[in-house]
Design an enzyme around this catalytic site. Structure first.
Site, short mmCIF file in Angstrom:
data_model
loop_
_atom_site.label_atom_id
_atom_site.label_comp_id
_atom_site.label_asym_id
_atom_site.label_seq_id
_atom_site.Cartn_x
_atom_site.Cartn_y
_atom_site.Cartn_z
N GLY A 9 -16.54 -4.85 -0.28
CA GLY A 9 -16.11 -6.13 -0.86
C GLY A 9 -16.90 -6.75 -1.79
NE ARG A 13 -15.87 -16.40 -5.45
CZ ARG A 13 -14.91 -18.14 -5.56
NH1 ARG A 13 -15.38 -18.53 -5.99
NH2 ARG A 13 -13.97 -17.55 -4.79
CG HIS A 155 -13.14 -23.45 2.89
ND1 HIS A 155 -12.71 -23.89 4.40
CD2 HIS A 155 -13.77 -22.29 3.55
CE1 HIS A 155 -13.39 -23.57 5.19
NE2 HIS A 155 -13.75 -22.87 4.79
CE LYS A 159 -10.85 -19.84 4.61
NZ LYS A 159 -11.09 -19.14 5.16
#
Length: 265
Positions: A9, A13, A155, A159
């Site tokens: 990944g 981010r 969050h 998510k």
């Protein structure tokens, strides 16, 4: 000798932050990245990475693990792929450090047994932020005195799982010491379904998802004439890097699966 690491990944981010962290630690060596796109490219070919980031990129996990020697596999993807990746790493004798949440209890038990069978260390951490780990520990301490508690986790809106792994782990730690009770009025009625949040052993967990948020949690305890709030906020993803770094070091000495950063600090 440097610890050789594969990252899954790298364009995410969290993954991008982890790659830069690894390149900045003299004890670490990034040997490859796993990405569902960009097979056969170099990491430097991807947006956001410097020209000297020369680790190869793979889309096939079996090919990656076969061609590249690695000590540790860092997975920062999604629940859909995290379980498969972790299982594959253990089968290849590579130690996973996993920040992906959303595993079922059955999946965790299967991975624990596989780690034991392979005598290969593995760390799965719902949250790598040191402050978040302390928040969970403090919440467990407080729950012995304040059995009335609600958890509010917030969050970003991308998510995938709710509640967050951090909220679930916090509730599990509280459950270990809390006097079991059903909170609220016995005749309480939701006029809008779900407005009181999820029920975990009688306590409530609320999940908020909004753009602009990163990772935030409040644990609110109520008592006679008082409340106690334990809060942690991650303002950016750099907050998770110290925890990942510590886990990479710690997993090298393990021969089993450890769930939760609080169990390795």
């Amino acid at each position: 000798m440097a610890i050789k690491i594969i990252v899954a990944g790298p364009r995410g981010r969290m993954g991008k932050e982890a790659v830069h962290m690894i390149y900045g630690v003299s004890d670490f060596e990034l040997t490859a990245c796993l990405d569902h796109k960009n097979d056969g490219k170099k990491l430097s070919d991807l947006e956001g990475f410097q020209d000297n980031f020369n680790a190869p990129v793979y889309s096939d996990i079996e090919k990656c693990f076969t061609e590249q020697q690695a000590d540790v596999f860092v997975d920062l993807t999604t629940p859909e792929f995290g379980y498969k990746h972790t299982k594959a790493a253990l089968n290849h004798g590579i130690r996973p450090v996993v920040g992906t949440t959303g595993y079922t209890n059955e999946q965790l038990e299967e991975l624990k047994q596989l780690a034991r069978d392979k005598k290969t260390g593995c760390i799965i951490a719902p949250n790598f932020a040191i402050g978040a780990v302390l928040m969970m520990k403090f919440a467990k301490m407080a729950a012995a005195y304040f059995p009335d508690v609600e958890i509010i986790e917030k969050h970003h809106d991308q998510k995938l799982d709710a509640p967050s792994g951090t909220a679930k782990k916090t509730a599990e730690l509280i459950q270990e010491v809390r006097k079991r009770k059903k909170q609220g009025h016995p005749d309480e009625e939701e006029t809008i379904q779900g407005v009181r949040g999820g029920d975990f052993d009688g306590m409530r967990i609320h999940s908020m998802r909004l753009p602009g948020l990163v990772a935030h949690q409040e644990v609110v305890f109520g008592g006679a004439g008082q409340t106690l709030t334990i809060q942690h906020d991650s303002m950016n993803r750099a907050s998770f890097m110290d925890g990942i770094k510590e886990c990479v070091y710690q997993v090298m000495d393990l021969d089993e699966l450890i769930y939760g950063l609080e169990n390795v600090l």
